[in-house]
Design an enzyme around this catalytic site. Structure first.
Site, short mmCIF file in Angstrom:
data_model
loop_
_atom_site.label_atom_id
_atom_site.label_comp_id
_atom_site.label_asym_id
_atom_site.label_seq_id
_atom_site.Cartn_x
_atom_site.Cartn_y
_atom_site.Cartn_z
N ASP A 177 39.99 39.60 48.43
CA ASP A 177 41.12 38.93 47.81
C ASP A 177 42.41 39.54 48.36
O ASP A 177 42.46 40.73 48.64
CB ASP A 177 41.08 39.11 46.28
CG ASP A 177 39.84 38.48 45.69
OD1 ASP A 177 39.41 37.42 46.18
OD2 ASP A 177 39.28 39.06 44.74
N ASP B 163 42.60 44.67 35.32
CA ASP B 163 41.76 45.16 34.21
C ASP B 163 41.46 46.66 34.30
O ASP B 163 41.93 47.44 33.49
CB ASP B 163 40.50 44.31 34.04
CG ASP B 163 39.75 44.03 35.33
OD1 ASP B 163 40.13 44.60 36.37
OD2 ASP B 163 38.77 43.26 35.30
N ASP C 172 33.56 39.74 48.32
CA ASP C 172 34.60 38.87 48.87
C ASP C 172 35.89 39.66 49.02
O ASP C 172 36.00 40.78 48.54
CB ASP C 172 34.82 37.63 47.97
CG ASP C 172 34.97 38.02 46.51
OD1 ASP C 172 35.52 39.10 46.22
OD2 ASP C 172 34.54 37.23 45.65
P1 ATP Z 1 33.56 41.30 42.40
O1 ATP Z 1 32.97 42.31 43.32
O2 ATP Z 1 32.64 40.88 41.34
O3 ATP Z 1 34.26 40.16 43.10
P2 ATP Z 1 36.24 41.96 41.63
O4 ATP Z 1 36.80 43.24 41.08
O5 ATP Z 1 36.75 41.51 42.94
O6 ATP Z 1 34.69 42.14 41.63
P3 ATP Z 1 37.08 39.42 40.65
O7 ATP Z 1 36.58 38.68 39.49
O8 ATP Z 1 36.84 38.87 42.01
O9 ATP Z 1 36.47 40.88 40.52
O10 ATP Z 1 38.64 39.66 40.42
C1 ATP Z 1 39.48 40.22 41.42
C2 ATP Z 1 40.46 41.19 40.79
O11 ATP Z 1 41.32 40.49 39.89
C3 ATP Z 1 39.83 42.29 39.95
O12 ATP Z 1 39.48 43.40 40.76
C4 ATP Z 1 40.95 42.63 38.98
O13 ATP Z 1 41.89 43.47 39.58
C5 ATP Z 1 41.61 41.28 38.74
N1 ATP Z 1 41.06 40.58 37.56
C6 ATP Z 1 40.07 39.66 37.55
N2 ATP Z 1 39.82 39.23 36.32
C7 ATP Z 1 40.68 39.88 35.51
C8 ATP Z 1 40.92 39.84 34.10
N3 ATP Z 1 40.21 39.07 33.28
N4 ATP Z 1 41.91 40.64 33.63
C9 ATP Z 1 42.63 41.43 34.45
N5 ATP Z 1 42.44 41.50 35.76
C10 ATP Z 1 41.48 40.73 36.31
MG MG Z 2 36.31 39.70 43.96
#
Ligand code: ATP
Ligand code: MG
Length: 443
Positions: free
Chosen positions: A67, A147, A65
């Protein structure tokens, strides 16, 4: 390195990689995300693609996705987009609907800063967990509160450059998953980050940096304080994200699995022959393969498999204590479910079919008369049969039984009839004889 919230490193100069020097092309960003990015920019706001989308594009993978990060406040975002909903209690996010897509738009936030008027005690729990973190911030602060370094890269729609405050590009090249800031403190702030570490390591094939890895063995117990519903969401991402086998192996490696599935972990550690672990691994491998082939997977089947070993052991116990098989399955199914949802929630729409899959296992053994025909019509037959196949593959159910059902489904009517024995003669009911009470000498 101090780099938390408002205590940014004095020399926090971002690296900006200009468009010709990186691989992110607008052609690989969804048109919906692009629309949102441009709309924000045209309204005079900062507008970036952030998080996993940027990471995956840089790795040449297809993002799950997209963001968006911006300095526009949620209310301002809402005014810009017609299909916009504000969500979230802990922090407010805007969900912008574009066609069939939903793009998450998050206002830049500062990390574990306190709200004006807060003291440290009210914003952090005793374990150091963040209870509230809705403080808006700058792009830079937003980068430091994320994170992992590879998750804190930004793609600027203004000049198509990539912005890196935290050394994420270098880690991305090296295949290193590194927590931003002091790992132990960051895991304490939000213990779910430990599960995220495992998930990204499994999904990206990255190595967790030794400093980020060490606390994983020590802080697992903090997961006990995380709401079961949030852990359920995380379990879905770990096991239904296409990398279930490696996620499972890493969870076991860091001894985190037991905080998600305590009954299963216990059952696995008692077993010498190794077949239950083979069963779980097979089930997960099966899940990964189905996802790779775009076949549907369901949390009900996943949980049925993950909890099968404790379920089976409890059933055996109950049968030994004199319960009938069906009754034992019902009681054990109930007990195991009740116990499990204390760790990770499982919504009823999944726990009911899970229990049906279990209950149908003994019905699959009945092959006389009308029973197999009726079972074939059962809405959960296919799942129960797949489950039986898995069991037979690891030698826990007779292969002959699984093969019988495989044939039974594929044959035509008359061939089927040849497979089914006549129902057993009903025994004439006799009046129950009064039994002598069992005495020690009888036993
Ligand atoms: P995915 O491919 O699974 O969507 P993602 O890295 O985009 O991976 P998300 O859960 O969609 O993960 O979160 C988007 C972003 O928000 C992460 O890349 C990170 O930068 C931040 N983030 C999400 N959860 C946390 C957390 N618990 N603590 C700190 N930052 C977070
Ligand atoms: Mg994501």
């Amino acid at each position: 390195m101090t780099n938390q919230g408002d205590i940014l490193p004095a020399d926090a100069q971002p690296t900006r990689i200009p468009r010709p020097e990186h691989a992110i092309s607008r052609a690989n960003i969804s048109s919906s995300a692009l629309k949102v990015l441009y709309r924000l920019k045209e309204a005079g706001f900062q507008s970036y693609l952030v998080g996993g989308g940027v990471r995956d594009l840089l790795l040449g993978r297809e993002p799950k996705d997209f963001d968006v990060g911006t300095d526009a406040h949620p209310e301002e975002v809402r005014q810009l987009f017609r299909g916009c909903r504000l969500i979230g209690r802990r922090f407010r996010l805007a969900h912008v609907r574009v066609g069939r897509d939903i793009i998450e738009v998050a206002t830049f936030r500062a990390g574990s800063d306190l709200l004006p008027g807060d003291d440290a005690d009210s914003a952090l729990s005793e374990e150091g967990r963040i209870l509230r973190d809705n403080v808006y911030g700058t792009l830079e602060e937003d980068a430091w509160r994320r994170d992992f370094t590879v998750n804190a890269l930004y793609y600027d729609i203004n000049d198509f450059s990539v912005v890196d405050y935290v050394g994420g590009l270098e880690d991305l090249k090296a295949g290193t998953l590194r927590m931003i800031g002091d790992p132990e403190q960051r895991y304490r702030e939000d213990p779910v980050r430990m599960l995220r570490a495992v998930r990204f390591a499994a999904k990206l094939g990255f190595r967790i940096h030794p400093d980020s890895e060490k606390p994983l063995w020590e802080l697992g117990h903090l997961l006990a304080d995380i709401p079961a519903a949030r852990l359920f969401e995380e379990v879905m991402k770990l096991f239904l994200g296409g990398c279930a086998v490696s996620s499972f192996e890493l969870l076991r490696h860091y001894d985190l699995f037991r905080y998600l599935f305590p009954l299963t972990d216990e059952a696995l550690s008692h077993e010498e022959q190794g077949f239950p672990i083979t069963f779980v691994a097979r089930a997960l491998d099966n899940t990964d393969k189905r996802l790779a082939e775009d076949k549907p997977v369901t949390p009900a089947f996943l949980y049925a498999a993950l909890l099968w070993e404790p379920m089976r052991l409890r059933m055996q116990e109950l049968v030994q204590q004199g319960s009938g098989e069906l009754e034992a399955a019902q009681i054990a199914g109930n007990e195991v479910t009740v116990e499990q949802v204390r760790s990770t929630a499982l919504p009823k729409r999944f726990s009911l079919p899970m229990r049906e899959i279990w209950l149908l296992q003994s019905r699959l053994e009945r092959r006389r008369g009308k029973a197999p025909y009726r079972l074939l019509e059962h809405p959960r037959f296919r799942a129960a049969y797949d489950f039986l196949l898995l069991r037979s593959e690891v030698g826990e159910a007779p292969k002959e039984l699984a093969d019988w059902w495989t044939s039974f489904q594929t044959l035509n009517e008359s061939e089927r009839a040849g497979m089914v024995e006549a129902p057993a003669q009903k025994k004439r009911r006799r009046r129950p004889r009064k039994r002598k009470p069992v005495t020690r000498s009888d036993a």
